[in-house]
Design an enzyme around this catalytic site. Structure first.
Site, short mmCIF file in Angstrom:
data_model
loop_
_atom_site.label_atom_id
_atom_site.label_comp_id
_atom_site.label_asym_id
_atom_site.label_seq_id
_atom_site.Cartn_x
_atom_site.Cartn_y
_atom_site.Cartn_z
N SER A 299 16.16 -8.69 41.28
CA SER A 299 15.18 -9.08 40.26
C SER A 299 13.96 -9.72 40.89
O SER A 299 13.07 -10.20 40.17
CB SER A 299 15.81 -10.10 39.30
OG SER A 299 16.90 -9.53 38.64
N THR B 201 17.48 -18.65 45.84
CA THR B 201 16.32 -17.96 46.43
C THR B 201 15.10 -18.86 46.56
O THR B 201 15.08 -19.97 46.08
CB THR B 201 15.97 -16.73 45.57
OG1 THR B 201 17.10 -15.95 45.38
CG2 THR B 201 14.87 -15.91 46.13
N ARG C 236 15.60 -5.51 51.57
CA ARG C 236 16.84 -5.81 50.86
C ARG C 236 18.04 -5.54 51.76
O ARG C 236 18.04 -4.60 52.57
CB ARG C 236 16.91 -4.90 49.64
CG ARG C 236 18.08 -5.16 48.70
CD ARG C 236 17.98 -6.50 48.06
NE ARG C 236 18.77 -6.59 46.83
CZ ARG C 236 18.95 -7.73 46.18
NH1 ARG C 236 18.41 -8.86 46.61
NH2 ARG C 236 19.65 -7.77 45.08
N1 GLU Z 1 19.96 -11.98 44.40
C1 GLU Z 1 18.93 -12.19 43.43
C2 GLU Z 1 18.04 -11.01 43.30
O1 GLU Z 1 17.87 -10.28 44.22
C3 GLU Z 1 18.09 -13.32 43.81
C4 GLU Z 1 18.90 -14.51 43.88
C5 GLU Z 1 18.32 -15.59 43.11
O2 GLU Z 1 17.12 -15.71 42.91
O3 GLU Z 1 19.12 -16.35 42.71
O4 GLU Z 1 17.47 -10.81 42.28
#
Ligand code: GLU
Length: 606
Positions: free
Chosen positions: A483, A416, A118
């Site tokens: 998430s 993502t 992360r």
């Molecule tokens: N930043 C989101 C997360 O870490 C993921 C981004 C996404 O899937 O749009 O959960």
């Protein structure tokens, strides 16, 4: 274009690419008739066979992973090669400007390991990172800023995973992606649509505009898109190792770009700088974490522990759901329980999950049977829980207790990408990576060919309710709560059953949960479990529904119980693999979402 970059390139590809990006052909080369653009790569949502498997959203990326497996690389090697290729073909979702989480099943020891890659906040960050005059800045202004850029974790993730479990040098694994960046890939409708959606933002940053808006326009479907800067960056990483991103000229370029985002002259966008330093990049570390683990219907489900909320939230919801026989439930009854379990698990996620280096996260408690029992008794057959629902207390679970004050779930973007690999030895990788929202910060590092993330927008800018502790406020070097939910399921003997994951911000969790239960409980083949229309409840008053459920009779049945819905065009984009036994694998991906995914095996069988 540098001269050295022109060596070893097939002439037609070079010319087609030059035409596509509007670049001048090199003066020393006679201009032949323009080569037709390469045909769009074929995508198939399911493949069965031997020798290992790769599933990703993109045909070129899956092909890169398959090439590595075919040459004797393992699942980790293939995952790195696939991820690097996604950095080329899915630059708005993934790349070395971002971060992610990798879950690895090791066949020899029958054990599951994870890498937390992360992004981290600058060491100067505090809870006021996104506040001005005591009030949160507008979310949209945070999104396109240097302020939201965290230290990227992806290159370090590759290195960590390869050092621990890989068998090939990074350099050779970057080679297919480097080639793809150099020669170009064929633009599809999704790439064009994602560029279009970012056009105004990209136009405000000359390096982004030059790369993604050749001639001022989004690249046409069927044209060839090249990224020689990224090819060069991959070469540098291959030569110097992933550390090249954390110290030296590339690191300096990243720091400079974040601290003084290069905005187009005349652009009237407010672009706040970030306070990322060389020291922040040098201090970056991945974390090898124990996975989350719950038993479900006699299987073991492994996921990503905090700093992601993926593993604990999917795990808690599965623990709640296990008390009901979903295999015999009607569709409405199944969805009712799925929605309520997600609602409860999201209430608890909001209160308890943040970066464990900063927060006392009760991971074991959140995943315990006792806690699930105490929460499941809130679910009623004949009516619906109200959101926001208050969190329970996993440290002291009280039966049916609603806990304290209810707070709404904070906002997250949706973007993502997820990839899944398996090899002939039985190792499996489930890997989700991101630059946060589609297009990340929209800021390309000049001359380097990749976008910077805006992952720090995953922090709460301010607590939803100042009277309730928010474990996800910014802090120095802190990881924003994710998430992402890369998941691996094993049988009772410790052999893999399947692995999967999805993009989609906080909807990742509900998408993974629904796909798992579609397959494990409702008996859908994996590809159907993935294709089925989705619902997503995240402790909000309305549940998101995809068109396939919005238009179905089931919606009326659920509304009669008190459910409220709002339409959502598309939730997630799952890829997964399933072990069929006897060395056979099934790779599965989306049939429709994001233009369909690319499931491949090394040696297909019919
Ligand atoms: N930043 C989101 C997360 O870490 C993921 C981004 C996404 O899937 O749009 O959960």
């Amino acid at each position: 274009m540098r001269r050295s970059a022109l060596r070893n390139i097939a002439l037609p590809a070079l010319v087609a690419a030059a035409l596509a990006v509007g670049a001048a052909a090199p003066p020393t080369v006679a201009t032949p008739a323009p080569a037709p653009p390469a045909p769009p790569p074929v995508k198939t949502p399911v493949a069965v066979g031997y020798g290992g498997a790769v599933a990703s959203v993109d045909a070129d990326a899956s092909a890169a992973g398959i090439e590595v497996l075919r040459r004797g690389g393992n699942a980790v090697d293939a995952a790195v090669a696939t991820a690097a290729a996604l950095g080329v073909t899915e630059p708005y979702s993934a790349g070395i400007g971002g971060g992610g989480y990798l879950v690895y099943y090791d066949a020899a020891s029958r054990s599951v390991h994870t890498v937390d890659g992360r992004e981290t906040a600058p060491r100067s960050a505090d809870t006021a990172l996104f506040l001005e005059g005591g009030a949160p800045i507008p979310f949209a202004e945070g999104v396109t800023s240097g302020l939201a850029v965290g230290t990227p974790g992806t290159a370090a993730t590759w290195e960590t995973a390869l050092d621990a479990w890989g068998t090939r040098p990074l350099r050779s694994l970057l080679a297919p992606a480097e080639r793809l960046a150099q020669r170009g890939f064929t633009v599809d409708a999704t790439f064009r649509a994602q560029t279009e959606a970012n056009r105004e933002r990209f136009a405000d940053f000359p390096a982004s505009a030059a790369l993604f808006l050749p001639g001022g326009r989004s690249p046409a479907v069927g044209s060839v898109f090249r990224n020689p800067d990224l090819a060069r960056t991959y070469r540098e990483l291959g030569r110097r190792g992933a550390g090249a991103l954390y110290r030296g000229p590339l690191a300096d370029d990243i720091v400079r770009t974040v601290r003084r985002p290069p905005v187009a002259e005349g652009a009237d966008r407010v672009v706040r700088p970030g306070d990322l330093t060389r020291g922040d990049l040098r201090a970056y570390r991945t974390v090898l974490r124990a996975p989350t683990e719950v038993s479900y219907r006699g299987l073991r489900v492994y996921g990503m522990a905090p700093s992601s909320s993926g593993g604990t939230t999917v795990g808690e919801a599965l623990n709640i759901l296990e008390r009901w026989d979903l295999s015999r439930a009607s569709e409405a009854d199944y969805l009712h329980r799925l929605i309520e379990a997600s609602r409860i698990a999201f209430a608890d996620r909001g209160r308890w999950v943040g970066d464990p280096a900063f927060e006392d996260v009760p991971t074991r408690g959140l995943l315990s049977r006792g806690f699930a029992d105490s929460r499941a008794c809130l679910v009623r057959d004949d009516t619906v829980l109200t959101s926001p629902l208050a969190a329970g207390d996993p440290r002291d679970p009280a039966r049916c207790a609603g806990g304290g004050r209810a707070v709404p779930t904070t906002y997250e973007g949706e973007s993502t990408t997820h990839l899944t690999t398996a090899d002939r030895w039985g190792n499996v990788v489930s890997y989700t990576l991101t630059i946060e929202q589609t297009g990340g910060s929209a800021i390309t590092v000049p001359g380097r060919g990749f976008l910077l993330n805006n992952e720090l927008t995953d922090f709460s800018f301010a607590p939803a309710d100042p009277r309730v502790h928010d474990p996800n406020l910014p802090g120095p070097g802190k990881r924003p709560r994710s998430s992402m939910a890369p998941t691996v399921v094993l049988d009772r003997h410790g052999a893999p059953v399947l692995a999967l994951g999805s993009p989609g911000g906080s909807t990742i969790i509900t998408t993974v949960l629904q796909t798992l239960t579609n397959h494990l409980d409702r008996g859908m083949p994996l590809v159907e479990a993935i294709a089925a229309p989705r619902a997503s409840q995240r402790n909000q008053s309305a549940t998101d529904l995809e068109p396939g459920l919005w238009d179905a009779r089931t919606r009326g049945e659920l509304e009669a119980l008190g459910h409220r819905f709002r339409p959502h065009p598309e939730l997630g984009a799952v890829t997964g693999i399933q072990r069929l036994g006897g060395g056979r694998w099934l790779a599965a991906a989306e049939t429709e979402r994001r233009g369909g995914g690319a499931a491949r095996v090394v040696r297909p069988v019919r």
